[in-house]
Enzyme design. Structure first.
Site, PDB file in Angstrom:
ATOM      1  N   ASN A   1     -26.933 -13.471  18.316  1.00 20.77           N
ATOM      2  CA  ASN A   1     -26.597 -12.565  17.220  1.00 20.77           C
ATOM      3  C   ASN A   1     -25.081 -12.366  17.187  1.00 20.77           C
ATOM      4  O   ASN A   1     -24.519 -11.754  18.098  1.00 20.77           O
ATOM      5  CB  ASN A   1     -27.335 -11.236  17.463  1.00 20.77           C
ATOM      6  CG  ASN A   1     -27.090 -10.210  16.377  1.00 20.77           C
ATOM      7  OD1 ASN A   1     -26.181 -10.363  15.552  1.00 20.77           O
ATOM      8  ND2 ASN A   1     -27.880  -9.149  16.385  1.00 20.77           N
TER       9      ASN A   1
ATOM     10  N   HIS B   1     -30.239 -12.577   8.542  1.00 24.90           N
ATOM     11  CA  HIS B   1     -29.483 -12.206   9.740  1.00 24.90           C
ATOM     12  C   HIS B   1     -30.258 -12.710  10.954  1.00 24.90           C
ATOM     13  O   HIS B   1     -31.466 -12.537  11.062  1.00 24.90           O
ATOM     14  CB  HIS B   1     -29.324 -10.686   9.791  1.00 24.90           C
ATOM     15  CG  HIS B   1     -28.723 -10.194  11.062  1.00 24.90           C
ATOM     16  ND1 HIS B   1     -27.610 -10.792  11.640  1.00 24.90           N
ATOM     17  CD2 HIS B   1     -29.080  -9.178  11.893  1.00 24.90           C
ATOM     18  CE1 HIS B   1     -27.311 -10.146  12.753  1.00 24.90           C
ATOM     19  NE2 HIS B   1     -28.187  -9.177  12.940  1.00 24.90           N
TER      20      HIS B   1
ATOM     21  N   CYS C   1     -24.172  -5.677  10.912  1.00 21.00           N
ATOM     22  CA  CYS C   1     -24.763  -7.006  10.713  1.00 21.00           C
ATOM     23  C   CYS C   1     -25.077  -7.292   9.245  1.00 21.00           C
ATOM     24  O   CYS C   1     -25.341  -8.428   8.872  1.00 21.00           O
ATOM     25  CB  CYS C   1     -26.020  -7.158  11.561  1.00 21.00           C
ATOM     26  SG  CYS C   1     -25.735  -6.834  13.295  1.00 21.00           S
TER      27      CYS C   1
HETATM   28  O1  UT7 Z   1     -28.416  -6.878  14.720  1.00 20.89           O
HETATM   29  C1  UT7 Z   1     -29.320  -5.990  15.284  1.00 20.89           C
HETATM   30  C2  UT7 Z   1     -29.087  -5.982  16.758  1.00 20.89           C
HETATM   31  N1  UT7 Z   1     -30.167  -5.545  17.580  1.00 20.89           N
HETATM   32  C3  UT7 Z   1     -31.408  -6.092  17.590  1.00 20.89           C
HETATM   33  O2  UT7 Z   1     -31.723  -6.969  16.831  1.00 20.89           O
HETATM   34  C4  UT7 Z   1     -32.381  -5.580  18.641  1.00 20.89           C
HETATM   35  C5  UT7 Z   1     -33.801  -5.633  18.172  1.00 20.89           C
HETATM   36  N2  UT7 Z   1     -34.685  -5.520  19.323  1.00 20.89           N
HETATM   37  C6  UT7 Z   1     -35.061  -6.612  20.038  1.00 20.89           C
HETATM   38  O3  UT7 Z   1     -34.695  -7.743  19.711  1.00 20.89           O
HETATM   39  C7  UT7 Z   1     -35.991  -6.411  21.210  1.00 20.89           C
HETATM   40  O4  UT7 Z   1     -36.425  -5.062  21.219  1.00 20.89           O
HETATM   41  C8  UT7 Z   1     -35.334  -6.754  22.596  1.00 20.89           C
HETATM   42  C9  UT7 Z   1     -35.110  -8.271  22.680  1.00 20.89           C
HETATM   43  C10 UT7 Z   1     -34.006  -6.032  22.749  1.00 20.89           C
HETATM   44  C11 UT7 Z   1     -36.266  -6.355  23.713  1.00 20.89           C
HETATM   45  O5  UT7 Z   1     -37.505  -7.030  23.570  1.00 20.89           O
HETATM   46  P1  UT7 Z   1     -38.876  -6.218  23.684  1.00 20.89           P
HETATM   47  O6  UT7 Z   1     -39.952  -7.200  23.563  1.00 20.89           O
HETATM   48  O7  UT7 Z   1     -38.817  -5.107  22.649  1.00 20.89           O
HETATM   49  O8  UT7 Z   1     -38.825  -5.661  25.145  1.00 20.89           O
HETATM   50  P2  UT7 Z   1     -38.889  -4.137  25.624  1.00 20.89           P
HETATM   51  O9  UT7 Z   1     -37.613  -3.430  25.352  1.00 20.89           O
HETATM   52  O10 UT7 Z   1     -40.170  -3.551  25.111  1.00 20.89           O
HETATM   53  O11 UT7 Z   1     -39.027  -4.339  27.182  1.00 20.89           O
HETATM   54  C12 UT7 Z   1     -40.181  -4.952  27.783  1.00 20.89           C
HETATM   55  C13 UT7 Z   1     -39.882  -5.167  29.252  1.00 20.89           C
HETATM   56  C14 UT7 Z   1     -39.304  -3.926  29.947  1.00 20.89           C
HETATM   57  O12 UT7 Z   1     -39.807  -3.882  31.245  1.00 20.89           O
HETATM   58  P3  UT7 Z   1     -40.994  -2.865  31.614  1.00 20.89           P
HETATM   59  O13 UT7 Z   1     -40.438  -1.506  31.290  1.00 20.89           O
HETATM   60  O14 UT7 Z   1     -42.142  -3.268  30.744  1.00 20.89           O
HETATM   61  O15 UT7 Z   1     -41.190  -3.121  33.073  1.00 20.89           O
HETATM   62  C15 UT7 Z   1     -37.822  -4.238  29.992  1.00 20.89           C
HETATM   63  O16 UT7 Z   1     -37.168  -3.582  31.053  1.00 20.89           O
HETATM   64  O17 UT7 Z   1     -38.906  -6.206  29.409  1.00 20.89           O
HETATM   65  C16 UT7 Z   1     -37.825  -5.735  30.220  1.00 20.89           C
HETATM   66  N3  UT7 Z   1     -36.610  -6.405  29.812  1.00 20.89           N
HETATM   67  C17 UT7 Z   1     -36.222  -7.581  30.305  1.00 20.89           C
HETATM   68  N4  UT7 Z   1     -36.772  -8.387  31.231  1.00 20.89           N
HETATM   69  C18 UT7 Z   1     -36.124  -9.535  31.511  1.00 20.89           C
HETATM   70  C19 UT7 Z   1     -35.724  -5.983  28.878  1.00 20.89           C
HETATM   71  N5  UT7 Z   1     -34.737  -6.896  28.779  1.00 20.89           N
HETATM   72  C20 UT7 Z   1     -35.036  -7.888  29.658  1.00 20.89           C
HETATM   73  C21 UT7 Z   1     -34.404  -9.096  30.006  1.00 20.89           C
HETATM   74  N6  UT7 Z   1     -34.986  -9.880  30.933  1.00 20.89           N
HETATM   75  N7  UT7 Z   1     -33.253  -9.481  29.427  1.00 20.89           N
END
Ligand code: UT7
Length: 336
Positions: free
Chosen positions: A293, A263, A115
């Protein structure tokens, strides 16, 4: 410290495939919903290629940038293409785009800095322009068809990514402002990765343990895998630090930057980075709601939209900042 000769962006362009994938469409594939995606990421839709290869997206964006620069393809001396989703291992996407453009006076090569790719290619272009007086115009393209490597069963990643391309034509402007700062942290290589080749050849020793202590235990599905939280943490540290260092190298303070084009990975990452920098959101261009993204392509797509929308005007101090797999990070500062 102002180093190198300055550059001028002569023209910009972008292209995205017509198909749109909405949050509600994704909710039919994985257990998610529009509200979760919008509040956690800021993304509403992404564009997806159904029949257009990576080079095609880049070629369309390049044609727009060349037209905006009011030059002809034969004036281009170098094409640098940033991508992680090249159609071929070889030849380079840049060579295919060269053929389609008829830019037959150009050298052409690809580079991969995920990225951070476009920003890094932009810096390479600036360095070529600074050291090769024969070179007049460089075409920098970033193009991605990430939908080919996204796991549409993984709700933690499939909601984030889209396809698209952006391009800029750069030329030398001796007195213009230019600075850059880049770093990589290879210890984070497994935080965000997609494997390319399986180890298959007639010479593989089936008895031997493959000498890969980094990716051996990772899935061989060639899909993108990420540790979302780790990347999030890295991004919110990386972005402010590269902008600050690039500003220092330009001999300006961060508040002198008129517009920051970061980005576009997650709105929360941008907001957190802005807070750390003490930089107002009103001076940050954000369009990830519509594209998600697109890896290397987010910055040039956003740059082109900001230019065409009149948000970036000649004379403005512009900072382009990227971060991503590698892990990599970098920023350039120019006077537009
Ligand atoms: O160019 C670089 C590319 N990558 C990135 O930029 C990724 C950077 N990271 C992020 O943007 C965030 O970490 C994410 C958007 C991927 C995830 O958001 P988060 O606020 O960090 O969520 P999390 O991983 O802490 O998950 C919180 C909860 C979990 O459930 P439990 O374990 O609390 O029950 C996940 O399973 O949200 C759940 N979850 C979802 N729920 C609904 C994860 N993805 C989803 C989803 N829909 N799509």
């Amino acid at each position: 410290m102002i180093f190198l000769t300055g550059i001028r962006i002569a023209g910009t362009g972008h292209y995205v495939p017509p198909m749109k994938l909405t949050n509600n469409d994704l909710a039919k594939l994985v257990e998610t919903n529009d509200e979760w995606i919008r509040t956690r990421t800021g993304i509403s839709t992404r564009h997806i290629s159904t029949d257009e290869p990576t080079w095609y997206l880049g070629w369309k964006a390049a044609m727009e940038a060349i037209s905006a620069a009011q030059i002809t393809p034969d004036q281009i001396g170098l094409i640098i293409d940033a991508t992680i989703t090249s159609d071929c291992f070889t030849p380079a996407t840049a060579c295919i785009i060269q053929q389609k453009l008829g830019a037959m006076n150009a050298m052409a090569f690809d580079m991969n800095s995920a990225c951070t790719g476009f920003v890094c290619a932009f810096d390479i272009a600036a360095r070529y322009l600074a050291t090769d007086p024969q070179l007049e115009y460089v075409l920098v393209v970033a193009n991605e068809t990430l939908s080919r490597i996204i796991d549409y069963n993984d709700r933690g990643s499939c909601i984030l990514f889209g396809d698209g391309a952006g391009a800029s034509v750069l030329t030398r402007e001796e007195t213009a402002l230019y600075s850059s700062y880049f770093r990589a942290d290879g210890t984070g290589a497994t935080a965000l990765y997609a494997k390319s080749l399986d180890m298959t050849s007639p010479f593989i020793d089936p008895e031997a343990e493959i000498k890969d202590d980094i990716f051996t235990d990772m899935p061989d599905d060639h899909l993108l895998h990420q540790d979302g939280r780790a990347v999030y943490r890295f991004a919110t540290e990386a972005m402010p630090s590269v902008v600050e260092e690039a500003a220092k190298r330009a001999g300006i303070s961060v508040s002198d930057i008129d517009i920051l084009v970061p980005h576009q990975a997650n709105l929360r990452i941008i907001e957190t980075a802005a807070k750390k920098l003490g930089f107002p959101m009103e001076k940050i261009f954000v369009n990830l709601e519509h594209y998600g993204n697109t890896s290397s392509a987010t910055v040039p797509i956003a740059l082109d939209e900001a230019v065409r929308g009149g948000l970036i005007k000649r004379g403005d101090i512009v900072c382009l900042a990227g971060f991503g797999a590698g892990l990599t990070m970098g920023a350039v500062i120019i006077r537009y």
